[in-house]
Design an enzyme around this catalytic site. Structure first.
Site, PDB file in Angstrom:
ATOM      1  N   ASN A  25      10.720  57.513 -25.868  1.00 55.76           N
ATOM      2  CA  ASN A  25      11.548  58.537 -25.083  1.00 55.76           C
ATOM      3  C   ASN A  25      12.197  58.004 -24.026  1.00 55.76           C
ATOM      4  OD1 ASN A  25       9.851  60.233 -26.740  1.00 55.76           O
ATOM      5  ND2 ASN A  25       8.367  60.863 -25.120  1.00 55.76           N
ATOM      6  N   HIS A  69      13.663  52.714 -26.484  1.00 59.32           N
ATOM      7  CA  HIS A  69      15.109  53.358 -26.434  1.00 59.32           C
ATOM      8  C   HIS A  69      15.742  53.450 -25.342  1.00 59.32           C
ATOM      9  CE1 HIS A  69      13.514  55.034 -30.759  1.00 59.32           C
ATOM     10  NE2 HIS A  69      13.809  53.475 -31.000  1.00 59.32           N
ATOM     11  N   CYS A 100      31.844  45.608 -18.076  1.00 55.69           N
ATOM     12  CA  CYS A 100      31.311  44.320 -17.237  1.00 55.69           C
ATOM     13  C   CYS A 100      29.965  44.316 -17.591  1.00 55.69           C
ATOM     14  CB  CYS A 100      31.648  44.515 -15.862  1.00 55.69           C
ATOM     15  SG  CYS A 100      30.508  45.615 -15.140  1.00 55.69           S
ATOM     16  N   CYS A 144      32.529  53.139 -14.385  1.00 55.97           N
ATOM     17  CA  CYS A 144      31.889  52.017 -13.113  1.00 55.97           C
ATOM     18  C   CYS A 144      32.699  51.746 -12.264  1.00 55.97           C
ATOM     19  CB  CYS A 144      31.543  50.772 -14.024  1.00 55.97           C
ATOM     20  SG  CYS A 144      31.092  49.243 -13.402  1.00 55.97           S
ATOM     21  N   THR A 148       5.506  61.696 -32.652  1.00 55.24           N
ATOM     22  CA  THR A 148       6.558  61.028 -33.355  1.00 55.24           C
ATOM     23  C   THR A 148       6.803  61.409 -34.868  1.00 55.24           C
ATOM     24  OG1 THR A 148       7.982  59.145 -33.902  1.00 55.24           O
ATOM     25  CG2 THR A 148       5.355  59.097 -33.510  1.00 55.24           C
ATOM     26  N   SER A 149       8.000  61.618 -35.409  1.00 60.18           N
ATOM     27  CA  SER A 149       8.191  62.064 -36.799  1.00 60.18           C
ATOM     28  C   SER A 149       8.076  60.826 -37.695  1.00 60.18           C
ATOM     29  CB  SER A 149       9.563  62.758 -37.029  1.00 60.18           C
ATOM     30  OG  SER A 149      10.574  61.959 -36.501  1.00 60.18           O
ATOM     31  N   ASN A 182      -0.300  64.895 -34.022  1.00 57.88           N
ATOM     32  CA  ASN A 182       1.340  65.641 -34.341  1.00 57.88           C
ATOM     33  C   ASN A 182       0.872  67.187 -34.741  1.00 57.88           C
ATOM     34  OD1 ASN A 182       3.929  66.344 -35.411  1.00 57.88           O
ATOM     35  ND2 ASN A 182       4.039  64.181 -35.282  1.00 57.88           N
TER      36      ASN A 182
HETATM   37  C1  BJW Z   1       4.670  67.511 -31.446  1.00 60.47           C
HETATM   38  C2  BJW Z   1       4.740  68.526 -30.378  1.00 60.47           C
HETATM   39  C3  BJW Z   1       3.535  68.598 -29.753  1.00 60.47           C
HETATM   40  C4  BJW Z   1       6.516  68.594 -31.453  1.00 60.47           C
HETATM   41  N1  BJW Z   1       2.422  68.041 -29.926  1.00 60.47           N
HETATM   42  N2  BJW Z   1       3.457  66.809 -31.368  1.00 60.47           N
HETATM   43  C5  BJW Z   1      14.450  50.570 -41.442  1.00 60.47           C
HETATM   44  C6  BJW Z   1      14.588  51.689 -42.722  1.00 60.47           C
HETATM   45  C7  BJW Z   1      15.496  52.546 -42.674  1.00 60.47           C
HETATM   46  C8  BJW Z   1      16.513  52.527 -41.463  1.00 60.47           C
HETATM   47  C9  BJW Z   1      16.457  51.618 -40.586  1.00 60.47           C
HETATM   48  C10 BJW Z   1      15.406  50.431 -40.554  1.00 60.47           C
HETATM   49  N3  BJW Z   1      15.606  49.883 -39.377  1.00 60.47           N
HETATM   50  C11 BJW Z   1      16.666  50.308 -38.894  1.00 60.47           C
HETATM   51  C12 BJW Z   1      17.113  51.221 -39.372  1.00 60.47           C
HETATM   52  C13 BJW Z   1      18.409  51.987 -38.900  1.00 60.47           C
HETATM   53  C14 BJW Z   1      17.839  53.134 -37.927  1.00 60.47           C
HETATM   54  C15 BJW Z   1      16.997  54.118 -38.097  1.00 60.47           C
HETATM   55  O1  BJW Z   1      15.843  53.890 -38.096  1.00 60.47           O
HETATM   56  N4  BJW Z   1      17.481  55.056 -39.106  1.00 60.47           N
HETATM   57  C16 BJW Z   1      16.463  56.078 -39.576  1.00 60.47           C
HETATM   58  C17 BJW Z   1      16.927  57.493 -39.065  1.00 60.47           C
HETATM   59  C18 BJW Z   1      16.762  55.944 -41.071  1.00 60.47           C
HETATM   60  N5  BJW Z   1      17.485  52.451 -36.499  1.00 60.47           N
HETATM   61  C19 BJW Z   1      18.067  52.126 -35.625  1.00 60.47           C
HETATM   62  O2  BJW Z   1      19.523  51.901 -35.917  1.00 60.47           O
HETATM   63  C20 BJW Z   1      17.551  51.166 -34.102  1.00 60.47           C
HETATM   64  N6  BJW Z   1      18.124  50.115 -34.374  1.00 60.47           N
HETATM   65  C21 BJW Z   1      18.079  48.828 -34.992  1.00 60.47           C
HETATM   66  O3  BJW Z   1      17.588  48.806 -36.015  1.00 60.47           O
HETATM   67  O4  BJW Z   1      18.764  47.800 -34.940  1.00 60.47           O
HETATM   68  C22 BJW Z   1      19.015  46.609 -35.618  1.00 60.47           C
HETATM   69  C23 BJW Z   1      19.949  45.827 -35.025  1.00 60.47           C
HETATM   70  C24 BJW Z   1      19.693  44.462 -34.707  1.00 60.47           C
HETATM   71  C25 BJW Z   1      20.311  43.433 -34.350  1.00 60.47           C
HETATM   72  C26 BJW Z   1      21.751  43.835 -34.092  1.00 60.47           C
HETATM   73  C27 BJW Z   1      22.174  45.154 -34.455  1.00 60.47           C
HETATM   74  C28 BJW Z   1      21.178  46.120 -34.986  1.00 60.47           C
HETATM   75  C29 BJW Z   1      17.826  52.212 -33.244  1.00 60.47           C
HETATM   76  C30 BJW Z   1      17.337  53.283 -33.266  1.00 60.47           C
HETATM   77  C31 BJW Z   1      17.522  54.049 -31.924  1.00 60.47           C
HETATM   78  C32 BJW Z   1      17.158  55.425 -32.096  1.00 60.47           C
HETATM   79  N7  BJW Z   1      17.815  56.214 -30.898  1.00 60.47           N
HETATM   80  C33 BJW Z   1      17.431  57.505 -30.662  1.00 60.47           C
HETATM   81  C34 BJW Z   1      18.219  58.214 -29.576  1.00 60.47           C
HETATM   82  C35 BJW Z   1      17.861  57.541 -28.161  1.00 60.47           C
HETATM   83  C36 BJW Z   1      18.741  57.875 -27.111  1.00 60.47           C
HETATM   84  C37 BJW Z   1      18.869  59.337 -26.701  1.00 60.47           C
HETATM   85  O5  BJW Z   1      17.534  59.769 -26.331  1.00 60.47           O
HETATM   86  O6  BJW Z   1      19.705  60.016 -26.588  1.00 60.47           O
HETATM   87  O7  BJW Z   1      16.097  57.679 -30.257  1.00 60.47           O
HETATM   88  S1  BJW Z   1      17.541  58.732 -31.985  1.00 60.47           S
HETATM   89  C38 BJW Z   1      15.983  59.785 -31.617  1.00 60.47           C
HETATM   90  O8  BJW Z   1      15.008  59.499 -32.738  1.00 60.47           O
HETATM   91  C39 BJW Z   1      15.479  59.025 -30.324  1.00 60.47           C
HETATM   92  C40 BJW Z   1      14.129  58.976 -30.366  1.00 60.47           C
HETATM   93  O9  BJW Z   1      13.434  58.231 -29.549  1.00 60.47           O
HETATM   94  C41 BJW Z   1      13.927  58.779 -31.825  1.00 60.47           C
HETATM   95  C42 BJW Z   1      12.579  58.812 -32.293  1.00 60.47           C
HETATM   96  O10 BJW Z   1      12.530  60.423 -32.477  1.00 60.47           O
HETATM   97  P1  BJW Z   1      10.848  60.988 -32.400  1.00 60.47           P
HETATM   98  O11 BJW Z   1      10.478  60.673 -30.993  1.00 60.47           O
HETATM   99  O12 BJW Z   1      10.097  60.572 -33.406  1.00 60.47           O
HETATM  100  O13 BJW Z   1      11.345  62.433 -32.390  1.00 60.47           O
HETATM  101  P2  BJW Z   1      11.309  63.694 -33.422  1.00 60.47           P
HETATM  102  O14 BJW Z   1      11.970  64.809 -32.999  1.00 60.47           O
HETATM  103  O15 BJW Z   1      12.042  62.890 -34.613  1.00 60.47           O
HETATM  104  O16 BJW Z   1      10.033  63.894 -33.895  1.00 60.47           O
HETATM  105  C43 BJW Z   1       9.184  64.740 -32.796  1.00 60.47           C
HETATM  106  C44 BJW Z   1       7.805  64.909 -33.631  1.00 60.47           C
HETATM  107  O17 BJW Z   1       6.801  65.588 -32.652  1.00 60.47           O
HETATM  108  C45 BJW Z   1       7.817  65.715 -34.603  1.00 60.47           C
HETATM  109  O18 BJW Z   1       7.004  65.156 -35.753  1.00 60.47           O
HETATM  110  C46 BJW Z   1       6.923  67.048 -34.454  1.00 60.47           C
HETATM  111  O19 BJW Z   1       6.335  67.789 -35.301  1.00 60.47           O
HETATM  112  C47 BJW Z   1       6.132  66.419 -33.138  1.00 60.47           C
HETATM  113  N8  BJW Z   1       5.888  67.437 -32.084  1.00 60.47           N
HETATM  114  N9  BJW Z   1       5.851  69.195 -30.523  1.00 60.47           N
HETATM  115  C48 BJW Z   1       2.431  66.989 -30.904  1.00 60.47           C
HETATM  116  N10 BJW Z   1       3.793  69.688 -28.948  1.00 60.47           N
HETATM  117 ZN    ZN Z   2      31.810  47.771 -14.929  1.00 56.06          ZN
END
Ligand code: BJW
Ligand code: ZN
Length: 223
Positions: free
Chosen positions: A85, A102, A113, A131, A171-172, A196
């Site tokens: 988060n 993240h 810069c 900036c 987390t999903s 979850n």
């Molecule tokens: C409840 C509830 C309640 C609701 N109680 N539960 C391997 C396999 C496939 C793909 C990849 C891989 N490795 C990398 C990738 C690519 C990509 C990726 O994962 N893609 C997939 C979507 C397929 N990953 C990346 O690109 C990452 N970087 C990377 O791998 O870099 C490699 C690299 C190396 C060297 C040079 C260059 C590159 C980066 C990932 C960044 C994710 N960013 C975000 C945005 C952040 C900024 C922002 O907030 O604006 O992060 S995307 C978004 O998803 C955010 C979250 O942190 C993230 C995860 O989501 P989360 O937290 O799981 O939320 P939800 O909505 O999905 O789920 C909520 C859950 O809560 C649900 O299950 C509900 O049921 C539950 N719930 N109420 C309990 N009350």
């Molecule tokens: Zn700057």
């Protein structure tokens, strides 16, 4: 002990999750906006999304789930909170030992810069922000296709490998590399407890999948 949290832990504070109900903004999916390509194409649009989210998160307060994790940190000698988060609600609740995989929505970074600075204003008066050097600023978060902050995934893996229990909350488990901590913990022999509202791709491999709201289950689990 290690804990991995996602957007679901903040849902009861009124912060929309990414996937599922409330995850859309003006018909855009997070995958359409949380990318360097989207920002390069239309920084104004991406900043409007972040400004909307800043307003929502600014009004939010930590809930009983966040508070339960603070109590757990006090109880356990070895404890690491690994969060996906960016909302800062764990900080506000009082969590200390934390890895923010993240980034942080309340930090800004210059695309020219590279300097970064905090900005906690609910709304930014002028979009897109710049900036002091005149360069375009971006949110201090990690987008799809970008690497996580240097060394942080290694620290998260280390904490996971050391832990006897990994608690996975709200987390999903669809975004990597964060989700890979779940099978890593299993391979290392840790017990994995998932909290979850619904099943995830890892429900079948975890030791215990508790279905319900984090704000209700976590305080009972910590008791
Ligand atoms: C409840 C509830 C309640 C609701 N109680 N539960 C391997 C396999 C496939 C793909 C990849 C891989 N490795 C990398 C990738 C690519 C990509 C990726 O994962 N893609 C997939 C979507 C397929 N990953 C990346 O690109 C990452 N970087 C990377 O791998 O870099 C490699 C690299 C190396 C060297 C040079 C260059 C590159 C980066 C990932 C960044 C994710 N960013 C975000 C945005 C952040 C900024 C922002 O907030 O604006 O992060 S995307 C978004 O998803 C955010 C979250 O942190 C993230 C995860 O989501 P989360 O937290 O799981 O939320 P939800 O909505 O999905 O789920 C909520 C859950 O809560 C649900 O299950 C509900 O049921 C539950 N719930 N109420 C309990 N009350
Ligand atoms: Zn700057």
């Amino acid at each position: 002990m290690a804990v991995l949290t996602g957007a679901g832990i903040s849902a009861e504070s009124g912060v929309p999750t990414f996937r599922g109900p409330g995850g859309l903004w003006k018909d855009y999916k997070p995958e359409d906006l949380a990318t360097p390509e989207a920002f390069a194409r239309d920084p104004q649009l991406v900043w409007e999304w972040y400004n909307w989210r800043r307003e929502t998160i600014h009004k939010a307060k930590p809930n009983s789930g966040h508070a339960a994790l603070v109590r757990l940190e006090i109880q356990k000698p070895h404890f690491t909170l690994i969060t996906q988060n960016v909302d800062g609600l764990h900080d506000m609740a009082g969590s200390g030992r934390m890895l923010k995989l993240h980034g942080d929505i309340w930090r800004m970074r210059c695309t020219v810069c590279g300097s970064n600075w905090p900005d906690r204003r609910a709304t930014l008066p002028k979009l897109p922000p710049h900036c002091g050097c005149g360069g375009l600023a971006r949110p201090g978060v990690v987008w799809f296709g970008e690497p996580l902050p240097e060394g942080m995934m290694q620290e998260a893996e280390h904490a996971t490998l050391e832990a006897q229990v990994l608690l996975v909350v709200g987390t999903s488990a669809q975004v990597y590399p964060a989700a890979s901590l779940i099978p890593l913990a299993k391979q290392a022999g840790a017990r994995v407890i998932q909290v979850n509202l619904e099943p995830t791709p890892y429900s079948e491999i975890v030791d215990c999948a508790l279905e319900g709201a984090a704000g209700e289950i976590l305080p009972r689990l910590v008791e």
